[in-house]
Write a protein that holds these residues in place. Structure first.
Motif, PDB file in Angstrom:
ATOM      1  N   LEU A 112      10.484 -17.174  14.981  1.00  0.00           N
ATOM      2  CA  LEU A 112       9.903 -16.516  15.907  1.00  0.00           C
ATOM      3  C   LEU A 112      10.065 -15.050  16.028  1.00  0.00           C
ATOM      4  O   LEU A 112       9.138 -14.322  16.212  1.00  0.00           O
ATOM      5  CB  LEU A 112      10.015 -17.338  17.292  1.00  0.00           C
ATOM      6  N   ILE A 113      11.591 -14.768  15.884  1.00  0.00           N
ATOM      7  CA  ILE A 113      11.898 -13.346  16.039  1.00  0.00           C
ATOM      8  C   ILE A 113      11.359 -12.267  14.961  1.00  0.00           C
ATOM      9  O   ILE A 113      10.774 -11.372  15.287  1.00  0.00           O
ATOM     10  CB  ILE A 113      13.494 -13.236  16.066  1.00  0.00           C
ATOM     11  N   GLU A 114      11.191 -12.856  13.884  1.00  0.00           N
ATOM     12  CA  GLU A 114      10.667 -12.159  12.654  1.00  0.00           C
ATOM     13  C   GLU A 114       9.097 -11.811  12.874  1.00  0.00           C
ATOM     14  O   GLU A 114       8.335 -10.907  12.597  1.00  0.00           O
ATOM     15  CB  GLU A 114      10.663 -12.805  11.388  1.00  0.00           C
ATOM     16  N   THR A 115       8.423 -12.934  13.404  1.00  0.00           N
ATOM     17  CA  THR A 115       7.055 -12.831  13.944  1.00  0.00           C
ATOM     18  C   THR A 115       6.700 -11.738  14.780  1.00  0.00           C
ATOM     19  O   THR A 115       5.807 -10.923  14.695  1.00  0.00           O
ATOM     20  CB  THR A 115       6.468 -14.130  14.392  1.00  0.00           C
ATOM     21  N   VAL A 116       7.609 -11.685  16.053  1.00  0.00           N
ATOM     22  CA  VAL A 116       7.343 -10.757  16.933  1.00  0.00           C
ATOM     23  C   VAL A 116       7.789  -9.297  16.456  1.00  0.00           C
ATOM     24  O   VAL A 116       7.102  -8.315  16.675  1.00  0.00           O
ATOM     25  CB  VAL A 116       8.312 -11.193  18.173  1.00  0.00           C
ATOM     26  N   SER A 124       9.763  -3.782  25.932  1.00  0.00           N
ATOM     27  CA  SER A 124       9.590  -4.823  26.919  1.00  0.00           C
ATOM     28  C   SER A 124       8.652  -6.062  26.708  1.00  0.00           C
ATOM     29  O   SER A 124       9.052  -7.320  27.275  1.00  0.00           O
ATOM     30  CB  SER A 124       8.927  -3.946  28.274  1.00  0.00           C
ATOM     31  N   GLU A 125       7.674  -5.922  25.954  1.00  0.00           N
ATOM     32  CA  GLU A 125       6.704  -6.936  25.803  1.00  0.00           C
ATOM     33  C   GLU A 125       7.487  -7.994  24.691  1.00  0.00           C
ATOM     34  O   GLU A 125       7.298  -9.169  24.964  1.00  0.00           O
ATOM     35  CB  GLU A 125       5.561  -6.533  25.337  1.00  0.00           C
ATOM     36  N   ALA A 126       7.944  -7.203  23.823  1.00  0.00           N
ATOM     37  CA  ALA A 126       8.667  -8.163  22.541  1.00  0.00           C
ATOM     38  C   ALA A 126       9.854  -9.018  23.396  1.00  0.00           C
ATOM     39  O   ALA A 126       9.998 -10.167  23.037  1.00  0.00           O
ATOM     40  CB  ALA A 126       9.411  -7.318  21.784  1.00  0.00           C
ATOM     41  N   ARG A 127      10.621  -8.309  24.219  1.00  0.00           N
ATOM     42  CA  ARG A 127      11.669  -9.189  24.928  1.00  0.00           C
ATOM     43  C   ARG A 127      11.164 -10.229  25.931  1.00  0.00           C
ATOM     44  O   ARG A 127      11.715 -11.154  25.859  1.00  0.00           O
ATOM     45  CB  ARG A 127      12.427  -8.001  25.771  1.00  0.00           C
ATOM     46  N   LYS A 128      10.151  -9.922  26.436  1.00  0.00           N
ATOM     47  CA  LYS A 128       9.564 -11.115  27.328  1.00  0.00           C
ATOM     48  C   LYS A 128       9.075 -12.291  26.323  1.00  0.00           C
ATOM     49  O   LYS A 128       9.229 -13.540  26.956  1.00  0.00           O
ATOM     50  CB  LYS A 128       8.386 -10.429  27.992  1.00  0.00           C
ATOM     51  N   LEU A 129       8.268 -11.962  25.357  1.00  0.00           N
ATOM     52  CA  LEU A 129       8.079 -13.095  24.548  1.00  0.00           C
ATOM     53  C   LEU A 129       9.156 -13.923  24.038  1.00  0.00           C
ATOM     54  O   LEU A 129       9.090 -15.184  23.785  1.00  0.00           O
ATOM     55  CB  LEU A 129       7.263 -12.468  23.444  1.00  0.00           C
ATOM     56  N   LEU A 130      10.251 -13.035  23.491  1.00  0.00           N
ATOM     57  CA  LEU A 130      11.463 -13.745  22.832  1.00  0.00           C
ATOM     58  C   LEU A 130      12.127 -14.554  23.863  1.00  0.00           C
ATOM     59  O   LEU A 130      12.813 -15.668  23.392  1.00  0.00           O
ATOM     60  CB  LEU A 130      12.225 -12.571  22.403  1.00  0.00           C
ATOM     61  N   TRP A 131      12.177 -14.134  25.155  1.00  0.00           N
ATOM     62  CA  TRP A 131      12.815 -14.906  26.148  1.00  0.00           C
ATOM     63  C   TRP A 131      12.112 -16.247  26.489  1.00  0.00           C
ATOM     64  O   TRP A 131      12.752 -17.119  26.821  1.00  0.00           O
ATOM     65  CB  TRP A 131      13.094 -14.223  27.455  1.00  0.00           C
ATOM     66  N   LYS A 132      10.964 -16.412  26.014  1.00  0.00           N
ATOM     67  CA  LYS A 132      10.371 -17.657  26.241  1.00  0.00           C
ATOM     68  C   LYS A 132      10.429 -18.340  25.006  1.00  0.00           C
ATOM     69  O   LYS A 132      10.423 -19.620  25.059  1.00  0.00           O
ATOM     70  CB  LYS A 132       8.863 -17.456  26.485  1.00  0.00           C
ATOM     71  N   LEU A 133      10.032 -17.971  23.806  1.00  0.00           N
ATOM     72  CA  LEU A 133       9.943 -18.504  22.440  1.00  0.00           C
ATOM     73  C   LEU A 133      11.460 -19.072  21.980  1.00  0.00           C
ATOM     74  O   LEU A 133      11.487 -20.222  21.698  1.00  0.00           O
ATOM     75  CB  LEU A 133       9.372 -17.476  21.563  1.00  0.00           C
ATOM     76  N   VAL A 134      12.569 -18.281  21.958  1.00  0.00           N
ATOM     77  CA  VAL A 134      13.599 -18.652  21.435  1.00  0.00           C
ATOM     78  C   VAL A 134      14.598 -19.666  22.077  1.00  0.00           C
ATOM     79  O   VAL A 134      14.847 -20.976  21.610  1.00  0.00           O
ATOM     80  CB  VAL A 134      14.645 -17.302  21.379  1.00  0.00           C
ATOM     81  N   PRO A 135      14.567 -19.828  23.684  1.00  0.00           N
ATOM     82  CA  PRO A 135      15.294 -20.559  24.060  1.00  0.00           C
ATOM     83  C   PRO A 135      14.540 -22.232  23.974  1.00  0.00           C
ATOM     84  O   PRO A 135      15.117 -23.211  23.837  1.00  0.00           O
ATOM     85  CB  PRO A 135      15.356 -20.568  25.797  1.00  0.00           C
ATOM     86  N   ALA A 136      13.289 -21.997  23.999  1.00  0.00           N
ATOM     87  CA  ALA A 136      12.305 -23.476  23.830  1.00  0.00           C
ATOM     88  C   ALA A 136      12.490 -23.872  22.452  1.00  0.00           C
ATOM     89  O   ALA A 136      12.710 -25.244  22.334  1.00  0.00           O
ATOM     90  CB  ALA A 136      10.900 -22.912  24.220  1.00  0.00           C
ATOM     91  N   SER A 137      12.587 -23.006  21.533  1.00  0.00           N
ATOM     92  CA  SER A 137      12.657 -23.385  20.277  1.00  0.00           C
ATOM     93  C   SER A 137      14.099 -24.087  19.967  1.00  0.00           C
ATOM     94  O   SER A 137      14.316 -24.991  19.321  1.00  0.00           O
ATOM     95  CB  SER A 137      12.427 -22.264  19.144  1.00  0.00           C
ATOM     96  N   ALA A 138      15.259 -23.642  20.417  1.00  0.00           N
ATOM     97  CA  ALA A 138      16.336 -23.873  20.319  1.00  0.00           C
ATOM     98  C   ALA A 138      16.519 -25.462  21.123  1.00  0.00           C
ATOM     99  O   ALA A 138      17.055 -26.245  20.615  1.00  0.00           O
ATOM    100  CB  ALA A 138      17.408 -23.172  21.056  1.00  0.00           C
TER     101      ALA A 138
END
Length: 290
Positions: A112-116, A124-138
């Protein structure tokens, strides 16, 4: 041993053993050489996209390491020496499916990080997306792990259901919130990114299906046939979701780099000095140096 859910099966025929053996070998080779290719190709994309390639290479490297561990564990669980007539019998070493979850706990967030990263969004937009995607995937991987290693159907279904909750949330973020970011990408890569997103979600769908094989049971989905099918499903999905996905990320990075800077356009760039990076076009020259 937990053989009633197919975590390990009592025996594998010579054909079944060879199939799993060759699949693991294929995954290891695919991951190692894709990682090397991505690292060696960093200079062919603009600096802002190089982190995406490095993360892709790390994903493949992590997967290669864990598949080597899985491969060794498989050989210890089903020792060599069988013949066409005599099966490979399960030793006192349990086949450990948990290695995959350690791998996925690291690689799925990185995917997900490489996609973003390749989309080169505002910080700011990338950080917002990653805060949603990464914890959910873990959370999705962590909740699936207890169900994978249990020998009982009830707990397997319970943890599988709990793991589905963050999975559905991931789908929502990928298909609703990420769509707004895709629409701001160059037209030349929008379709590729959309297909990449669909492929990622489609491939992730293979894992819960394989996860349910021991629950479905029967002659085909249970026992040794189900074990081989599960390893095949996991292995092929990993190749496509990591190695092939990384190469698609590289393609997007190449296209975006050439659109943003002619130095990265194969039709107009000349090789950079010594390090393989692209240099700006030389006046009067529009061909690639041999």
């Amino acid at each position: 041993m937990g053989t009633d859910t197919g975590i390990s099966v009592p025996e594998l025929s010579a054909v079944q053993y060879s199939t799993v053996y060759n699949l693991f070998s294929l995954v290891i080779a695919s991951m190692i050489f894709t990682a090397l290719y991505l690292l060696f190709s960093r200079g062919r994309v603009a600096p802002r996209y190089r982190n995406a390639l490095v993360v892709s290479a790390i994903v493949c490297g992590i997967a290669a390491y864990h598949y080597i561990r899985i491969f060794d564990n498989f050989q210890a669980s089903y020792p060599a020496g069988a013949t066409i007539a005599d099966p490979h019998l399960l030793s006192n070493v349990e086949f450990n499916e948990g290695y995959r979850y350690v791998d996925w706990l690291l690689t799925v967030p990185l995917l997900l990080i490489e996609t973003v990263a390749v989309m080169a969004l505002a910080k700011s937009e990338a950080r917002k997306l990653l805060w949603k995607l990464v914890p959910a995937s873990a959370a999705m991987i962590a909740l699936g792990y207890p169900g994978e290693i249990t020998s009982e159907v009830g707990p397997r279904l319970l943890w599988g259901t709990l793991s589905t909750i963050p999975f559905i949330y991931l789908l929502w973020v990928l298909f609703v919130e990420l769509t707004r970011s895709i629409d701001r990408q160059p037209p030349q890569v929008q379709h590729t990114i959309k297909m990449l997103r669909l492929a990622l979600v489609g491939l992730w769908g293979v894992y819960p299906i394989a996860y349910l094989f021991p629950v479905i049971g029967g002659d085909f989905f249970g026992g040794s046939d189900g074990f081989v099918l599960r390893q095949a499903g996991y292995s092929i999905a990993d190749i496509l979701a990591k190695a092939a996905y990384g190469l698609a990320i590289y393609k997007i990075a190449r296209v975006k780099s050439s659109l943003e800077d002619p130095a990265y356009d194969d039709d107009h760039a000349v090789p950079g000095p010594g390090d393989g990076t692209a240099a700006r076009p030389t006046p009067g020259r529009d061909t690639v140096a041999a």
